[in-house]
Design a protein around this motif. Structure first.
Motif, PDB file in Angstrom:
ATOM      1  N   THR A  93     -15.036  -0.903   5.064  1.00 42.82           N
ATOM      2  CA  THR A  93     -15.866   0.077   4.365  1.00 42.82           C
ATOM      3  C   THR A  93     -15.737  -0.137   2.863  1.00 42.82           C
ATOM      4  N   THR A  94     -16.820   0.139   2.162  1.00 39.43           N
ATOM      5  CA  THR A  94     -16.785   0.054   0.702  1.00 39.43           C
ATOM      6  C   THR A  94     -16.807   1.441   0.059  1.00 39.43           C
ATOM      7  N   ASP A  95     -16.804   2.454   0.906  1.00 42.01           N
ATOM      8  CA  ASP A  95     -16.712   3.829   0.412  1.00 42.01           C
ATOM      9  C   ASP A  95     -15.258   4.105   0.039  1.00 42.01           C
ATOM     10  N   PRO A  96     -14.954   4.371  -1.228  1.00 44.70           N
ATOM     11  CA  PRO A  96     -13.552   4.526  -1.645  1.00 44.70           C
ATOM     12  C   PRO A  96     -12.833   5.690  -0.964  1.00 44.70           C
ATOM     13  N   LEU A  97     -13.563   6.776  -0.693  1.00 44.96           N
ATOM     14  CA  LEU A  97     -12.918   7.915  -0.042  1.00 44.96           C
ATOM     15  C   LEU A  97     -12.549   7.580   1.403  1.00 44.96           C
ATOM     16  N   LEU A  98     -13.478   6.968   2.132  1.00 48.19           N
ATOM     17  CA  LEU A  98     -13.180   6.555   3.508  1.00 48.19           C
ATOM     18  C   LEU A  98     -12.053   5.535   3.535  1.00 48.19           C
ATOM     19  N   ALA A  99     -12.071   4.610   2.583  1.00 47.86           N
ATOM     20  CA  ALA A  99     -11.020   3.591   2.513  1.00 47.86           C
ATOM     21  C   ALA A  99      -9.659   4.232   2.235  1.00 47.86           C
ATOM     22  N   ALA A 100      -9.646   5.208   1.321  1.00 44.78           N
ATOM     23  CA  ALA A 100      -8.390   5.880   0.971  1.00 44.78           C
ATOM     24  C   ALA A 100      -7.827   6.643   2.170  1.00 44.78           C
ATOM     25  N   LEU A 101      -8.701   7.399   2.843  1.00 46.54           N
ATOM     26  CA  LEU A 101      -8.245   8.219   3.960  1.00 46.54           C
ATOM     27  C   LEU A 101      -7.815   7.365   5.155  1.00 46.54           C
ATOM     28  N   THR A 102      -8.648   6.397   5.533  1.00 47.24           N
ATOM     29  CA  THR A 102      -8.324   5.556   6.697  1.00 47.24           C
ATOM     30  C   THR A 102      -7.109   4.687   6.421  1.00 47.24           C
ATOM     31  N   GLY A 103      -7.059   4.113   5.220  1.00 50.37           N
ATOM     32  CA  GLY A 103      -5.904   3.287   4.867  1.00 50.37           C
ATOM     33  C   GLY A 103      -4.613   4.086   4.885  1.00 50.37           C
ATOM     34  N   ALA A 104      -4.676   5.319   4.386  1.00 48.60           N
ATOM     35  CA  ALA A 104      -3.485   6.181   4.361  1.00 48.60           C
ATOM     36  C   ALA A 104      -2.996   6.483   5.772  1.00 48.60           C
ATOM     37  N   VAL A 105      -3.917   6.811   6.676  1.00 43.03           N
ATOM     38  CA  VAL A 105      -3.537   7.135   8.049  1.00 43.03           C
ATOM     39  C   VAL A 105      -2.926   5.908   8.738  1.00 43.03           C
ATOM     40  N   LEU A 106      -3.540   4.736   8.544  1.00 43.87           N
ATOM     41  CA  LEU A 106      -3.021   3.516   9.170  1.00 43.87           C
ATOM     42  C   LEU A 106      -1.628   3.155   8.634  1.00 43.87           C
ATOM     43  N   ILE A 107      -1.429   3.335   7.332  1.00 41.17           N
ATOM     44  CA  ILE A 107      -0.104   3.078   6.754  1.00 41.17           C
ATOM     45  C   ILE A 107       0.928   4.023   7.357  1.00 41.17           C
ATOM     46  N   ALA A 108       0.556   5.299   7.488  1.00 40.90           N
ATOM     47  CA  ALA A 108       1.479   6.292   8.055  1.00 40.90           C
ATOM     48  C   ALA A 108       1.823   5.957   9.503  1.00 40.90           C
ATOM     49  N   VAL A 109       0.817   5.548  10.287  1.00 44.77           N
ATOM     50  CA  VAL A 109       1.071   5.164  11.685  1.00 44.77           C
ATOM     51  C   VAL A 109       1.966   3.934  11.741  1.00 44.77           C
ATOM     52  N   GLY A 110       1.704   2.966  10.850  1.00 46.50           N
ATOM     53  CA  GLY A 110       2.543   1.773  10.800  1.00 46.50           C
ATOM     54  C   GLY A 110       3.980   2.090  10.431  1.00 46.50           C
ATOM     55  N   LEU A 111       4.152   2.908   9.395  1.00 49.23           N
ATOM     56  CA  LEU A 111       5.500   3.305   8.977  1.00 49.23           C
ATOM     57  C   LEU A 111       6.213   4.078  10.084  1.00 49.23           C
ATOM     58  N   GLY A 112       5.465   4.972  10.742  1.00 52.79           N
ATOM     59  CA  GLY A 112       6.054   5.748  11.827  1.00 52.79           C
ATOM     60  C   GLY A 112       6.579   4.856  12.943  1.00 52.79           C
ATOM     61  N   GLY A 113       5.801   3.833  13.301  1.00 51.91           N
ATOM     62  CA  GLY A 113       6.241   2.895  14.335  1.00 51.91           C
ATOM     63  C   GLY A 113       7.492   2.139  13.935  1.00 51.91           C
ATOM     64  N   VAL A 114       7.530   1.712  12.673  1.00 55.05           N
ATOM     65  CA  VAL A 114       8.706   0.987  12.166  1.00 55.05           C
ATOM     66  C   VAL A 114       9.937   1.887  12.188  1.00 55.05           C
ATOM     67  N   PHE A 115       9.780   3.141  11.756  1.00 54.63           N
ATOM     68  CA  PHE A 115      10.897   4.082  11.734  1.00 54.63           C
ATOM     69  C   PHE A 115      11.386   4.410  13.150  1.00 54.63           C
ATOM     70  N   TYR A 116      10.444   4.561  14.078  1.00 54.85           N
ATOM     71  CA  TYR A 116      10.818   4.829  15.470  1.00 54.85           C
ATOM     72  C   TYR A 116      11.645   3.678  16.041  1.00 54.85           C
ATOM     73  N   ALA A 117      11.352   2.454  15.582  1.00 57.06           N
ATOM     74  CA  ALA A 117      12.086   1.280  16.058  1.00 57.06           C
ATOM     75  C   ALA A 117      13.431   1.133  15.362  1.00 57.06           C
ATOM     76  N   GLY A 118      13.744   2.046  14.457  1.00 53.70           N
ATOM     77  CA  GLY A 118      15.041   2.028  13.787  1.00 53.70           C
ATOM     78  C   GLY A 118      15.117   1.115  12.590  1.00 53.70           C
ATOM     79  N   SER A 119      13.964   0.822  11.961  1.00 55.94           N
ATOM     80  CA  SER A 119      13.961  -0.076  10.813  1.00 55.94           C
ATOM     81  C   SER A 119      13.212   0.570   9.655  1.00 55.94           C
ATOM     82  N   THR A 120      13.011  -0.191   8.579  1.00 58.60           N
ATOM     83  CA  THR A 120      12.203   0.255   7.445  1.00 58.60           C
ATOM     84  C   THR A 120      11.362  -0.933   6.994  1.00 58.60           C
ATOM     85  N   THR A 121      10.436  -0.683   6.086  1.00 56.82           N
ATOM     86  CA  THR A 121       9.615  -1.764   5.546  1.00 56.82           C
ATOM     87  C   THR A 121      10.193  -2.296   4.239  1.00 56.82           C
TER      88      THR A 121
END
Length: 290
Positions: free
Chosen positions: A106-134
């Protein structure tokens, strides 16, 4: 033999989870944030900013910035702490640059900000659940807490993220994009809380263990939280034991569980939610009720 096999299976599952989570994190960077020149907090945000003033890719910069941080982390916290974090750093770097050639979704900055933020949070959550960090800011904040124990972890993260967002405004010379980047930081923080801990305000923990003093000592030193002993007695055995009672911010609960597991795998642990806490370090009863 069976115990060793179970441990290997657990490690393999953790690394599979970390790999999937890191891919999710890389998608957020390469297909949403980076193409729209939106920075996020921490080392990732710095890498996005520096990629605009150098000829290096964001993924490679993310790796290069993390190398000295990982070395200091290994020195301070031990090589075992760094191994899985190093793996996550490498995988994020690889996937980020591998996806660089793909088009932005997407080239819409608001959609990019919101979707990117959610994906980062899901990614971080998975890493933390596995007992690690980024790596990156996680380690830096941990090091700063050793030097400045009176400063809150959340405050340190906030200062770091705001600094990176401000830097992006100067580099991109676009206040609007910096504001979108601020939305990314806020949504990432909020979503990560939901992914890891749900909507609970805090965690209340009871621990019954023969190694109560060792556990309490680590909770006090490593998490900087209050710990109280409650005298308990087994109804069947008649033995007296110290029961650990403590309340903590929900972000600290996974680390507390890890400490308890490391000290006593036979510990009896109860974790429940505390939605309102009054007292030192939390809300004032009188101020909130006025």
């Amino acid at each position: 033999m069976q115990k060793g096999k179970g441990k290997i299976i657990k490690v393999v599952k953790n690394y599979i989870l970390m790999t999937a989570a890191c891919f999710c994190y890389a998608v957020a960077i390469s297909m949403f944030l980076d193409p729209n020149e939106l920075s996020t907090g921490g080392v990732t945000g710095i890498a996005i900013v520096l990629s605009r003033v150098t000829s290096l890719n964001t993924g490679l910069l993310f790796l290069l910035l993390n190398i000295p941080i990982l070395c200091v982390g290994a020195w301070k916290f031990g090589i075992r702490f760094i191994l899985s974090t190093g793996y996550c750093t490498l995988i994020i770097s690889f996937f980020t640059d591998a996806l660089k050639g793909t088009s932005a979704l997407t080239t819409d900055p608001l959609l990019a900000a919101l979707t990117g933020a959610v994906l980062i949070a899901v990614g971080l959550g998975g890493v933390f659940y596995a007992g690690s960090t980024t790596g990156g800011m996680d380690i830096i904040v941990k090091l700063l807490r050793l030097k400045f124990p009176y400063m809150r972890t959340g405050t340190l993260f906030l200062v770091a993220d705001v600094t990176v967002v401000a830097l992006s405004a100067l580099v991109f010379w676009d206040v609007e994009k910096a504001l979108y980047a601020g939305i990314t930081v806020f949504v990432t923080s909020y979503t990560l809380d939901l992914v890891l801990y749900g909507r609970d305000g805090a965690k209340l923990i009871y621990v019954i263990s023969d190694k109560a003093e060792h556990i309490a000592d680590r909770l006090l030193k490593e998490l900087d939280i209050g710990v109280t002993y409650i005298r308990g007695q087994g109804a069947y055995s008649g033995r007296e034991k110290k029961v650990i009672f403590c309340v903590m911010r929900k972000q600290l609960a996974p680390k507390a569980e890890q400490i308890i597991r490391e000290e006593d795998t036979e510990a009896f642990l109860i974790i429940t939610s505390a939605t309102e806490i009054y007292g030192e370090g939390y809300k004032s009863f009188f101020e909130e009720k006025l």
